[in-house]
Design a protein around this motif. Structure first.
Motif, PDB file in Angstrom:
ATOM      1  N   PHE A 104       8.308   1.454  -2.291  1.00 43.74           N
ATOM      2  CA  PHE A 104       7.367   1.871  -3.388  1.00 43.74           C
ATOM      3  C   PHE A 104       7.030   0.704  -4.503  1.00 43.74           C
ATOM      4  O   PHE A 104       6.064   0.086  -4.654  1.00 43.74           O
ATOM      5  CB  PHE A 104       7.349   3.204  -3.700  1.00 43.74           C
ATOM      6  N   LEU A 108       4.035  -1.805  -5.104  1.00 44.27           N
ATOM      7  CA  LEU A 108       3.447  -2.040  -6.174  1.00 44.27           C
ATOM      8  C   LEU A 108       3.254  -3.181  -7.013  1.00 44.27           C
ATOM      9  O   LEU A 108       2.304  -3.705  -7.439  1.00 44.27           O
ATOM     10  CB  LEU A 108       3.799  -0.686  -7.227  1.00 44.27           C
ATOM     11  N   GLY A 111       0.951  -5.484  -4.921  1.00 45.09           N
ATOM     12  CA  GLY A 111      -0.255  -4.966  -5.077  1.00 45.09           C
ATOM     13  C   GLY A 111      -0.801  -5.682  -6.298  1.00 45.09           C
ATOM     14  O   GLY A 111      -1.994  -6.163  -6.311  1.00 45.09           O
ATOM     15  N   ALA A 298      -3.526  -4.856   3.690  1.00 48.22           N
ATOM     16  CA  ALA A 298      -2.402  -3.832   3.331  1.00 48.22           C
ATOM     17  C   ALA A 298      -1.239  -3.755   4.507  1.00 48.22           C
ATOM     18  O   ALA A 298      -0.067  -3.719   4.179  1.00 48.22           O
ATOM     19  CB  ALA A 298      -3.383  -2.524   3.125  1.00 48.22           C
ATOM     20  N   THR A 314       0.663   3.651   0.434  1.00 48.98           N
ATOM     21  CA  THR A 314       0.784   3.168  -0.878  1.00 48.98           C
ATOM     22  C   THR A 314      -0.004   1.851  -1.533  1.00 48.98           C
ATOM     23  O   THR A 314      -0.525   1.955  -2.630  1.00 48.98           O
ATOM     24  CB  THR A 314       2.285   2.926  -1.220  1.00 48.98           C
ATOM     25  N   PHE A 315       0.132   1.004  -0.677  1.00 48.73           N
ATOM     26  CA  PHE A 315      -0.875  -0.177  -0.898  1.00 48.73           C
ATOM     27  C   PHE A 315      -2.075   0.251  -0.975  1.00 48.73           C
ATOM     28  O   PHE A 315      -2.923  -0.452  -1.917  1.00 48.73           O
ATOM     29  CB  PHE A 315      -0.419  -1.320  -0.151  1.00 48.73           C
ATOM     30  N   GLY A 317      -3.452   2.993  -1.652  1.00 52.04           N
ATOM     31  CA  GLY A 317      -3.876   3.518  -2.922  1.00 52.04           C
ATOM     32  C   GLY A 317      -4.001   2.576  -4.219  1.00 52.04           C
ATOM     33  O   GLY A 317      -4.742   2.809  -4.886  1.00 52.04           O
ATOM     34  N   CYS A 318      -2.816   1.617  -3.873  1.00 55.01           N
ATOM     35  CA  CYS A 318      -2.975   0.656  -5.142  1.00 55.01           C
ATOM     36  C   CYS A 318      -4.231   0.015  -5.165  1.00 55.01           C
ATOM     37  O   CYS A 318      -4.716  -0.112  -6.372  1.00 55.01           O
ATOM     38  CB  CYS A 318      -1.767  -0.283  -4.870  1.00 55.01           C
ATOM     39  N   SER A 336      -4.441   1.381 -11.061  1.00 54.86           N
ATOM     40  CA  SER A 336      -3.780   0.912  -9.539  1.00 54.86           C
ATOM     41  C   SER A 336      -2.445   1.689  -9.333  1.00 54.86           C
ATOM     42  O   SER A 336      -2.214   2.279  -8.285  1.00 54.86           O
ATOM     43  CB  SER A 336      -3.256  -0.622  -9.639  1.00 54.86           C
ATOM     44  N   ALA A 340      -1.517   4.528  -6.859  1.00 56.17           N
ATOM     45  CA  ALA A 340      -0.149   4.474  -5.596  1.00 56.17           C
ATOM     46  C   ALA A 340       0.477   5.607  -5.780  1.00 56.17           C
ATOM     47  O   ALA A 340       1.202   5.997  -4.728  1.00 56.17           O
ATOM     48  CB  ALA A 340       0.535   3.158  -6.088  1.00 56.17           C
ATOM     49  N   THR A 344       1.267   8.203  -2.419  1.00 55.06           N
ATOM     50  CA  THR A 344       2.766   8.314  -2.143  1.00 55.06           C
ATOM     51  C   THR A 344       2.993   9.780  -2.203  1.00 55.06           C
ATOM     52  O   THR A 344       3.739  10.419  -1.258  1.00 55.06           O
ATOM     53  CB  THR A 344       3.784   7.517  -3.041  1.00 55.06           C
TER      54      THR A 344
END
Length: 447
Positions: A104, A108, A111, A298, A314-315, A317-318, A336, A340, A344
């Motif tokens: 994670f 992040l 990202g 991603a 996660t990426f 979502g980022c 962002s 993320a 997650t």
């Protein structure tokens, strides 16, 4: 998994495994767990069964059998299960969380770099080389799964039907999964023995950890604990959804992300590759939070980081939080990071509930799980769905309005390396990334 059957289960286990020692192991594993679920499971077996003797062969396979039945990342669920088996619910929560925490943090950070500097030539060149590798990785995954799963003409027919359903008729992925499960269950009932998925789930096992030859007290099934764990999980989900609804309304981007990725988490049968077509349909085609190229990037970045491949969400979502500017254009990184974290959370919450609630039931059942035929049907459909995912990725990479000879050559080389020479994913990704960088440098120097 015949290589796992050679372990000497009579070796002496340590008298006591401290919670702190276990935490240090799970944290370390989170940073080095490359290689996808197969590699991660192999790492845990080597370390926990063969080297440290924290778990017996039977206990490890017993836990793995259950995790393979569940939606979600099986390696992360296995870590959660083993952590729970050794140190109760707190042990499971810590093990499962530490398994994904490094990934994670890395994603992040990547990202932010990608969204801030992704249009720079050097990074574009590297990603240009990585994209054909990712397409080859997806094709190789489909090939390997097909060899293991599609053992008769009926399963081949289900795989082809699933591919046509999503590629030609754009059938929603959940409907494909449900149909495959029903077909598999029906075939298993009327033609017993034709589907071989349930064979590995019928073995008797004896839980043995830390030198004990009895089920730990917290692993004894109790209805009160079972229902209580489910209630806590539902309460956490409902409270989170209610808070998002109250702040942003049902149509708010963060609320919709929470709802969408909850559904995605419950549909991840067969690993992350199986659910990616559903995610692609949602985030690229329906919500348009990401472009097709961003989704490809991603997956490329997700492949190069430790942790379960589903961390690619996660990426996603980022990028989605950044593109939607949910906190305004002046707070893009905050948006962002929030997206993320949210993605997650909603992706992994069901996995924790499945393990912490279902673990005692599974230990008491002693392996009498009879969902093999339905799962084999789902697995066959997953093969067709993964091929569809490869087609989705291949078209913009190899045919961006014309045949991209360099990308096509690089992709073919990556596929050959993966299948013929059994090259590792990281090596292929790094090699193709360097090739893409070299191509960019050559283009910049010549032109």
């Amino acid at each position: 998994m015949t290589e796992l059957e050679t372990t000497d289960d009579k070796a002496v286990a340590p008298e006591f495994i401290s919670f702190q020692e276990a935490c240090r192991y799970w944290f370390k594993l989170g940073w080095v767990s490359f290689g996808g679920p197969a590699g991660q499971i192999a790492m845990m077996h080597l370390e926990l069964v063969e080297k440290r003797r924290w778990l017996t062969q039977q206990s490890f396979l017993h836990a793995l059998n259950y995790c393979m039945l569940l939606p979600g990342p099986e390696a992360q669920q296995l870590a959660t299960y083993i952590g729970w088996l050794m140190h109760g619910k707190l042990g499971g929560l810590v093990a499962g969380s530490l398994f994904v925490l490094p990934s994670f943090l890395i994603l992040l950070s990547l990202g932010w770099i990608y969204l801030s500097f992704g249009q720079l030539g050097i990074m574009s060149g590297i990603l240009y080389g990585i994209k054909p590798a990712v397409t080859a990785i997806v094709l190789a995954a489909a090939w390997r799964l097909s060899r293991k799963i599609l053992s008769n003409i009926g399963l081949w027919g289900m795989a082809i039907a699933a591919f046509l359903a999503i590629f030609v008729w754009h059938t929603p992925f959940p409907l494909i999964v449900l149909s495959a499960a029903l077909l598999g269950a029906g075939a298993g009932h009327f033609y017993p023995g034709k589907l071989n998925g349930g064979a590995t789930h019928q073995q008797k096992v004896l839980p043995i950890i830390t030198g004990q030859r009895q089920v730990p007290a917290h692993a004894i099934f109790r209805w009160r604990s079972f229902l209580g764990t489910i209630a806590v999980g539902l309460a956490l989900w409902l409270a989170s959804m209610a808070g998002l609804y109250g702040l942003y309304g049902w149509d708010g981007a963060l609320t919709q992300m929470a709802w969408f990725f909850t559904k995605a988490a419950l549909l991840t049968f067969g690993g992350a590759y199986a659910v990616l077509p559903y995610v692609y349909q949602g985030v690229v085609e329906h919500y348009q939070w990401l472009t097709a190229n961003q989704m490809m990037d991603a997956l490329a970045l997700g492949e190069t980081t430790p942790g379960p491949l589903v961390m690619v969400l996660t990426f996603v979502g980022c990028v989605a939080g950044w593109s939607q500017a949910v906190f305004g254009p002046e707070h893009l990184f905050l948006a962002s990071a929030a997206a993320a974290i949210l993605v997650t959370y909603f992706t992994f919450l069901p996995s924790f509930v499945f393990i912490l609630a279902g673990g005692p039931l599974v230990e008491s059942s002693q392996g009498n799980l009879k969902f093999g035929a339905a799962l084999t049907g789902i697995s066959a459909a997953v093969c067709g769905v993964i091929v569809n995912l490869a087609v989705f990725f291949a078209v913009p990479v190899f045919w961006p309005g014309h045949i991209d000879v360099f990308a096509l050559t690089l992709g073919a080389g990556a596929l050959l390396a993966l299948i013929r020479f059994q090259a590792g994913v990281i090596k292929v990704i790094l090699g193709c990334g360097l090739a893409g960088l070299g191509h960019w440098i050559a283009g910049a120097w010549l032109f």
